[in-house]
Design an enzyme around this catalytic site. Structure first.
Site, mmCIF file in Angstrom:
data_model
loop_
_atom_site.group_PDB
_atom_site.id
_atom_site.type_symbol
_atom_site.label_atom_id
_atom_site.label_comp_id
_atom_site.label_asym_id
_atom_site.label_seq_id
_atom_site.Cartn_x
_atom_site.Cartn_y
_atom_site.Cartn_z
ATOM 1 N N GLU A 104 -3.193 -7.116 8.400
ATOM 2 C CA GLU A 104 -4.532 -6.935 7.886
ATOM 3 C C GLU A 104 -4.541 -6.440 6.432
ATOM 4 O OE1 GLU A 104 -6.900 -4.248 10.142
ATOM 5 O OE2 GLU A 104 -8.455 -4.308 8.610
ATOM 6 N N ASP A 105 -3.649 -5.500 6.132
ATOM 7 C CA ASP A 105 -3.741 -4.803 4.840
ATOM 8 C C ASP A 105 -2.758 -5.268 3.779
ATOM 9 O OD1 ASP A 105 -5.636 -3.316 6.020
ATOM 10 O OD2 ASP A 105 -4.443 -1.500 6.242
#
Ligand code: MN
Length: 760
Positions: A104-105
């Site tokens: 996600e990051d």
């Protein structure tokens, strides 16, 4: 093996981090501690995977920092540690914990994870990534409640792989523990979402400790003063409580020792939030709560001796102290469906105080603390497996049901699968589990939907009862059917279970489809001689009659709400259908074209006091309409938030409002940050409940303080007395929260006053 020697084939992964040498060594130490806390023996492959996961997380997050300034890397390490040390999960969950935010990051992809760590880990990480990307979404044009959709997604993942939910819960737990650095409105949002979804989920999965901690953390954010107050009280009374616990335990020890089994007996204070809840619900003083602590006896016995050992201990306790019969709870013979097993009794202890005693074995205690995770450990040993399976099956059944909107689904789910349960019996003696509050009609649907549809009457313990009868533990229920019976829409008000509700909705929908097809045929017969094509003009006709859809039009015709005989021949004018109608057949509302006006952001002010003191999302609301919600009447100084209603009005609620959790959790996309701008106002209405000893002078004393001493404007006052006790309600106009708090304090100081509480 040296961590740095691990080969990772993810070319876009940075080689350098921004961590200082000191931070690097803290991270390595935390990682090693996490590995050591994994309870299963690690083989070489597991060990390599974990170290590789750490290395990927270290390099992927190496340049990121959390709001607190701490290296981001500490977060995945801690999430992995919670999975291993606190949930008792194995190496796969630790790997997933380390990698949970990587896709996600950072620039690491799903394919990278699958190639390097295999499909199992990649699937878990993919589900986690999906879950959090849903949380961030705040689009207002998409579903009515993205949070409800999100919740549905979370539950779907339980049905797939429960580890996803456990890692997600560890993630949430760590975020809650470190919420301090976040801005206030974000803290509130996360706290409400947690108490709405994650705390009940922890309870459902049997993690009682985690549930308690999450609820305490939520309370410390939503109601910091109340939290601090209760916590302080628990501390202040600790010494006295310990002495009492010792005096309770001492007489039991000789008898317990004589049994010849290993045991542990101790007193345990309940959680801050559970005590605060009691104070709020019962409106009593801290000193009046009798169950601030419970005595726990934990026995170390083999599985086959568990039941007899627990009951022997019960006999010892009740030899010394008289039990309250209706307070006996035997969750050993029939465990709760989240796996909880224990024997609870309440006895009359020394000094005339009621004391709750909980008796259980080491294994049962582990179940109570680690729930689902412990269930895996003991898998196959007993019936726990089927208990969880039952629940999962129910969850799957609700999830597979197509005709639910998300909010309905969420409410059903909460009232069904998170509720306490009751046991009832079929005529053949088969036991059925139903949520507490379930009715006779729910039981019929629980057995079989056909039985539900045809349910005419119900007998409970041989007596005929209404379909709406609320079932109680241990009752025997039989259903009487009739072939002419049909499900009614009204039944939706009677049933509590999601299963019955969805079956009834489905049946009502089918019935309505059938009826509207009759209406449609009638309309067709009417239009045919006029040579008007139904399909072409039906929508215009529906609009004309103020119907929500063409199906609604057909249905209204079926119901005779729209009388076709009164329609004079319809005409076509400029290609538009124009029905000519007599006076009797006028549409329900002449204003059929109006659309609800949308309040624009810059409509002139209409707020209660004519003065603006609020900023929403940092914007001065001087010329914008908003109202203070009358469910909680906020006053300046209160913690508040703004809520945009479905009609685009802005309402200001207190953060402690009874509706706050639901609004913030289910409709987070409509919640805005709100702050007070200044305090010099005409005043705010607050309502107080006052009770105490009825004394001749009490009215005078109260009004003296309010009007003379504090010079507060009293709007209304009502009081009733009964056998030396009085109850009163006072409505006052105050400047701000400070003044209100002073008033409450002053009133409490009156000798004849026992309770002063602000009414929500
Ligand atoms: Mn995370």
């Amino acid at each position: 093996m040296e961590v740095r020697d691990i080969i990772i084939n993810i070319p876009q992964l940075a080689t350098e981090t921004d961590l200082t040498p000191a931070e690097e060594s803290i991270a390595y130490a935390a990682f090693e501690e996490m590995v050591a806390s994994i309870r299963t023996d690690l083989n070489e492959v597991d060990d390599l995977q974990i170290r590789k996961a750490f290395e990927v997380a270290r390099r992927a997050h190496g340049k990121q920092r959390r709001k607190s300034g701490e290296p981001y890397l500490m977060h995945p390490i801690e999430v992995a540690r919670i999975c291993a040390a606190e949930f008792g999960l194995g190496p796969t969950s630790a790997v997933a914990g380390l990698l949970h935010d990587v896709v996600e990051d950072t620039n690491v992809t799903q394919e990278d994870i699958e190639r390097e760590f295999g499909k199992k880990v990649a699937d878990i990480v993919a589900s986690l990534t999906k879950l959090s990307s849903l949380t961030i979404r705040t689009l207002s044009e998409t579903p009515e409640s993205p949070q409800a959709e999100n919740f549905k997604k979370i539950l779907l993942t339980i049905a797939k792989d429960v580890r996803v939910v456990l890692v997600k819960m560890a993630d949430r737990l760590h975020n809650m523990r470190t919420l301090g650095a976040m801005p206030r409105h974000k803290q509130l949002k996360i706290a409400y979402e947690t108490s709405f979804i994650y705390a009940p989920l922890a309870h459902r999965l049997g993690f009682y400790n985690i549930k308690g901690e999450l609820e305490d953390l939520c309370l410390s954010i939503t109601e910091p003063e109340q939290y601090a107050f209760v916590k302080q009280k628990i501390q202040d009374t600790a010494q006295e409580r310990d002495a009492y616990i010792q005096s309770f335990i001492a007489p039991l020890l000789p008898d317990l020792n004589a049994e010849g089994i290993k045991y542990n007996i101790f007193g345990r204070a309940k959680s801050v939030s559970s005590i605060a809840n009691k104070l709020k619900k019962k409106q009593i003083a801290f000193e009046e709560i009798y169950d601030i602590f419970a005595i726990r006896v934990i026995l170390d016995v083999p599985k086959e001796k568990e039941k007899s050992a627990c009951w022997n201990t019960y006999a010892i306790v009740t030899d010394h102290y008289t039990p309250v019969p209706e307070r006996l709870k035997d969750w050993i013979s029939t465990p709760k469906s989240n796996g909880y097993e224990s024997l609870h009794t309440t006895v009359m202890g020394p000094k005339g105080r009621f004391v709750e005693v909980q008796i259980r074995t080491e294994r049962m205690n582990e179940m109570a603390e680690m729930g689902f995770a412990a269930h895996w450990k003991y898998k196959g040993l007993n019936s726990q497996e089927s208990i969880f399976e039952d629940w999962l099956n129910k969850a799957r059944e609700m999830l597979e049901n197509p005709n639910h909107d998300a909010i309905e689904f969420l409410n059903d789910f909460k009232s069904n699968l998170f509720a306490e349960e009751i046991y009832v019996f079929t005529p053949k003696g088969e036991m059925k589990l139903l949520p507490k509050g379930a009715t006779a009609l729910d039981f019929a649907f629980e057995i079989h939907s056909e039985l539900g549809y045809r349910c005419k009457a119900v007998k409970v313990d041989q007596r005929i009862v209404p379909l709406s009868y609320v079932l109680k533990n241990g009752e025997q229920v039989s259903i009487i059917t009739s072939n002419t019976q049909k499900p009614h829409e009204d039944w939706l008000k009677i049933v509590k279970t999601g299963k019955a509700r969805s079956r009834i909705r489905q049946a009502v929908k089918e019935e309505r489809m059938h009826q509207s097809s009759i209406g449609k045929a009638a309309l067709e017969r009417k239009l045919k001689p006029m040579k008007i094509n139904l399909e072409e003009h039906v929508d215009a006709l529906a609009r004309f009659y103020n119907c929500t859809s063409r199906h609604d039009l057909y249905y209204q015709i079926y119901l005779d709400q729209i009388n076709l005989d009164l329609i004079k021949p319809l005409r076509l004018e400029n290609g538009k259908i124009v029905p000519d109608f007599t006076d009797n057949s006028k549409p329900k509302s002449p204003d059929h074209t109006s659309i609800e006006p949308i309040v624009t952001k810059h409509r002139p002010s209409l707020n209660k006091t004519g003065k603006a003191r609020i900023a929403i999302e940092g914007e001065d609301m001087t010329n914008i309409a908003y109202v203070f919600s009358d469910c909680c009447n906020p006053v300046p100084g209160d913690d508040i938030f703004a809520y945009v209603t479905s009609k685009h009005n802005i309402k200001i609620h207190r953060a402690t409002c009874n509706n706050a959790e639901y609004l913030q959790a289910a409709y987070a996309h409509r919640v805005r940050k709100a702050e007070w701008m200044d305090d010099n106002s005409a005043g705010f209405i607050a309502e107080l409940q006052v009770s105490g000893m009825d004394d001749m002078g009490v009215v005078q004393h109260l009004s003296e303080i309010i009007t003379n001493k504090l010079r507060i404007n009293m709007r209304s006052f009502s009081m009733s007395g009964n056998e030396g006790h009085f109850e009163g309600r006072i409505t006052v106009m105050v400047q701000n929260k400070e003044q209100l708090d002073t008033l409450i304090k002053e009133l409490k100081n009156l000798e004849e006053v026992q309770i002063v509480a602000r009414i929500q």
